[in-house]
Enzyme design. Structure first.
Site, short mmCIF file in Angstrom:
data_model
loop_
_atom_site.label_atom_id
_atom_site.label_comp_id
_atom_site.label_asym_id
_atom_site.label_seq_id
_atom_site.Cartn_x
_atom_site.Cartn_y
_atom_site.Cartn_z
N TRP A 18 -27.38 19.98 -16.00
CA TRP A 18 -27.73 21.01 -15.02
C TRP A 18 -28.84 20.53 -14.09
O TRP A 18 -28.78 20.70 -12.87
CB TRP A 18 -28.09 22.30 -15.73
CG TRP A 18 -28.35 23.48 -14.85
CD1 TRP A 18 -29.32 24.41 -15.03
CD2 TRP A 18 -27.62 23.91 -13.68
NE1 TRP A 18 -29.26 25.38 -14.04
CE2 TRP A 18 -28.22 25.10 -13.21
CE3 TRP A 18 -26.52 23.39 -12.99
CZ2 TRP A 18 -27.77 25.77 -12.07
CZ3 TRP A 18 -26.07 24.07 -11.85
CH2 TRP A 18 -26.69 25.25 -11.41
N ARG A 37 -37.23 12.11 -19.52
CA ARG A 37 -38.24 11.57 -20.43
C ARG A 37 -37.83 10.24 -21.06
O ARG A 37 -38.67 9.53 -21.61
CB ARG A 37 -38.55 12.59 -21.53
CG ARG A 37 -37.35 12.97 -22.39
CD ARG A 37 -37.71 14.05 -23.39
NE ARG A 37 -36.54 14.52 -24.11
CZ ARG A 37 -36.05 13.94 -25.19
NH1 ARG A 37 -36.63 12.84 -25.66
NH2 ARG A 37 -34.99 14.42 -25.80
N GLY A 146 -27.86 32.33 -12.93
CA GLY A 146 -26.63 32.86 -12.37
C GLY A 146 -25.42 32.09 -12.85
O GLY A 146 -25.53 31.09 -13.56
N SER A 148 -22.96 29.46 -12.97
CA SER A 148 -22.95 28.14 -12.32
C SER A 148 -22.67 27.05 -13.35
O SER A 148 -23.46 26.86 -14.26
CB SER A 148 -24.31 27.87 -11.65
OG SER A 148 -25.37 28.18 -12.53
N ALA A 150 -22.42 23.05 -14.03
CA ALA A 150 -23.05 21.87 -13.44
C ALA A 150 -22.05 21.04 -12.64
O ALA A 150 -22.36 20.59 -11.52
CB ALA A 150 -23.69 21.02 -14.54
N LYS A 201 -25.47 36.23 -22.78
CA LYS A 201 -24.08 35.92 -22.41
C LYS A 201 -23.57 34.68 -23.13
O LYS A 201 -22.37 34.54 -23.38
CB LYS A 201 -23.95 35.79 -20.90
CG LYS A 201 -24.83 34.73 -20.25
CD LYS A 201 -24.19 33.36 -20.15
CE LYS A 201 -25.12 32.35 -19.54
NZ LYS A 201 -24.51 31.00 -19.46
N THR A 258 -19.00 32.47 -18.18
CA THR A 258 -19.23 31.73 -19.42
C THR A 258 -18.20 32.07 -20.49
O THR A 258 -17.86 31.24 -21.33
CB THR A 258 -20.65 31.99 -19.93
OG1 THR A 258 -21.58 31.84 -18.86
CG2 THR A 258 -21.03 31.04 -21.04
N SER A 264 -17.40 25.93 -20.04
CA SER A 264 -18.50 26.54 -20.80
C SER A 264 -18.66 25.88 -22.16
O SER A 264 -17.73 25.88 -22.98
CB SER A 264 -18.23 28.04 -20.98
OG SER A 264 -19.07 28.58 -21.98
N ASN A 266 -20.56 26.97 -24.58
CA ASN A 266 -20.59 28.01 -25.61
C ASN A 266 -19.19 28.53 -25.93
O ASN A 266 -18.87 28.78 -27.09
CB ASN A 266 -21.51 29.15 -25.16
CG ASN A 266 -22.95 28.67 -25.05
OD1 ASN A 266 -23.63 28.50 -26.05
ND2 ASN A 266 -23.40 28.44 -23.83
N GLU A 291 -26.68 26.59 -25.72
CA GLU A 291 -27.82 27.49 -25.93
C GLU A 291 -27.47 28.72 -26.76
O GLU A 291 -28.34 29.33 -27.38
CB GLU A 291 -28.40 27.94 -24.58
CG GLU A 291 -29.11 26.85 -23.81
CD GLU A 291 -30.53 26.57 -24.32
OE1 GLU A 291 -30.82 26.92 -25.48
OE2 GLU A 291 -31.31 25.98 -23.57
#
Length: 343
Positions: A18, A37, A146, A148, A150, A201, A258, A264, A266, A291
């Site tokens: 993302w 990183r 919102g 979206s 990636a 969500k 989603t 998605s 998830n 997530e």
């Protein structure tokens, strides 16, 4: 709205899918630096001009700079020339937000805008509460959220987002810098509502993916999405959100995307659960953060503490963490006592 006529300095901290997609989209118009990183990953991305690990197949614009030097990335916006409108965007997952913020403490930063969606496990805090705990109130902050994916944003396909902040000046700055081309940005002052919608969500997408994987049909999918929106609204309003927020992009819009879009992560977790795969295997095969998995645990605990009824969330958490079988989750939901739909 603040008028921006020339490229402005933007730093994005977090080179996952993302963060990379947003960097690609904004580098077409602004002076963007993307930080990650991992020095090896960033060196490879700089050489290939492509994030082959997290978002392969989307070449970087020539203007996009990449680095693993946090001092350089922060200085890009912290030491921006007078007359510019710099923006610092955090693209870490929720679990990485606090550690990243700790690295920013004491540094000169103009603002902070976060892209993550979820509740911090162990504290039950929303991202804006984590930001406030670490940085205090001196640095203006905003959530950009919102519906979206990636890959679609990196491809330049149309999308619409919402920026939420208590700072009107920061809302205007984000809109002025991010809005454009095929990306629309709307402003909102309901930070809690935007964050709750974006977090919960993901749990409901796991439920919907599971139902679809079990072959329960489109009627079941529609029921889960609709009742899921009711769960989001109940928790959000209990936390002080405005009910109308959940009918917008970060509520209904993000929920529909989603739960139904095959990009998605998830939803893919739910599809794999329906196949009987263990969670550890699913997460390993996914290769990215989903997530909804940690969020399900955090939200179940928070809802129980607050006395908010969230049966779908509880059912998903049961499958993820308690050893419940996916068909049992569906049966438990269907066997619940009838109630007034809008109660």
């Amino acid at each position: 709205m603040l008028e921006v006529k020339s490229p402005q300095p933007i730093t994005i901290l977090g080179a996952g899918a993302w963060g990379t997609a947003v960097a690609i989209a904004l580098a077409a118009r602004h002076d963007v630096m993307l930080w990650g990183r991992n020095p090896e990953q960033m060196a490879a991305a700089a050489a290939a001009r492509d994030n082959t690990e997290y978002l392969p197949g989307f070449p970087f614009p020539d203007t996009l700079r990449v680095t693993s030097d946090l001092d350089e990335a922060v200085a890009h916006v912290g030491n921006a020339p007078a007359g510019t409108t710099p923006l610092l965007i955090l693209a870490s997952p929720v679990a990485g937000l606090r550690p990243l913020l700790e690295q920013l403490k004491g540094r000169a930063i103009p603002n902070v805008v976060w892209l993550c969606k979820g509740f911090e496990y162990g504290t039950g805090l929303l991202p804006h509460q984590v930001v406030r705990e670490v940085l205090g109130d001196a640095v203006p902050g905003a959530a950009l959220s919102g519906p979206s994916f990636a890959q679609e944003v990196a491809r330049g396909l149309p999308c619409a987002l919402t920026v939420a902040s208590g700072s009107e000046a920061l809302r205007e700055r984000v809109v002025s810098l991010v809005h454009g081309n095929n990306m629309r940005v709307y402003a909102c002052d309901d930070l809690v509502g935007v964050e709750v919608g974006g977090a919960v969500k993901n749990i409901l997408a796991i439920a919907t993916g599971t139902a679809d994987g079990l072959g329960l049909g489109l009627n079941a999918r529609a029921a889960l999405i609709t009742r899921g929106l009711a769960e989001i609204t109940r928790l959000g309003t209990a936390l002080g959100a405005q009910p109308g927020t959940f009918m917008g992009l970060t509520g209904m819009g993000d929920l529909i995307l989603t739960c139904t879009g095959d990009l998605s992560r998830n939803r893919r977790v739910g599809l794999a659960l329906a196949q009987g795969k263990p969670l550890e295997t699913i997460v390993k095969e996914l290769g990215h953060v989903a997530e909804g998995v940690p969020c399900a645990k955090a939200v179940r605990e928070l809802a129980a503490k607050m006395g908010v009824d969230m049966p779908i969330t509880n059912a998903v958490a049961g499958v993820l963490f308690d050893g419940d079988a996916a068909p049992e989750m569906v049966a438990r939901l269907m066997e619940r006592d009838p109630r007034n739909e809008l109660a």
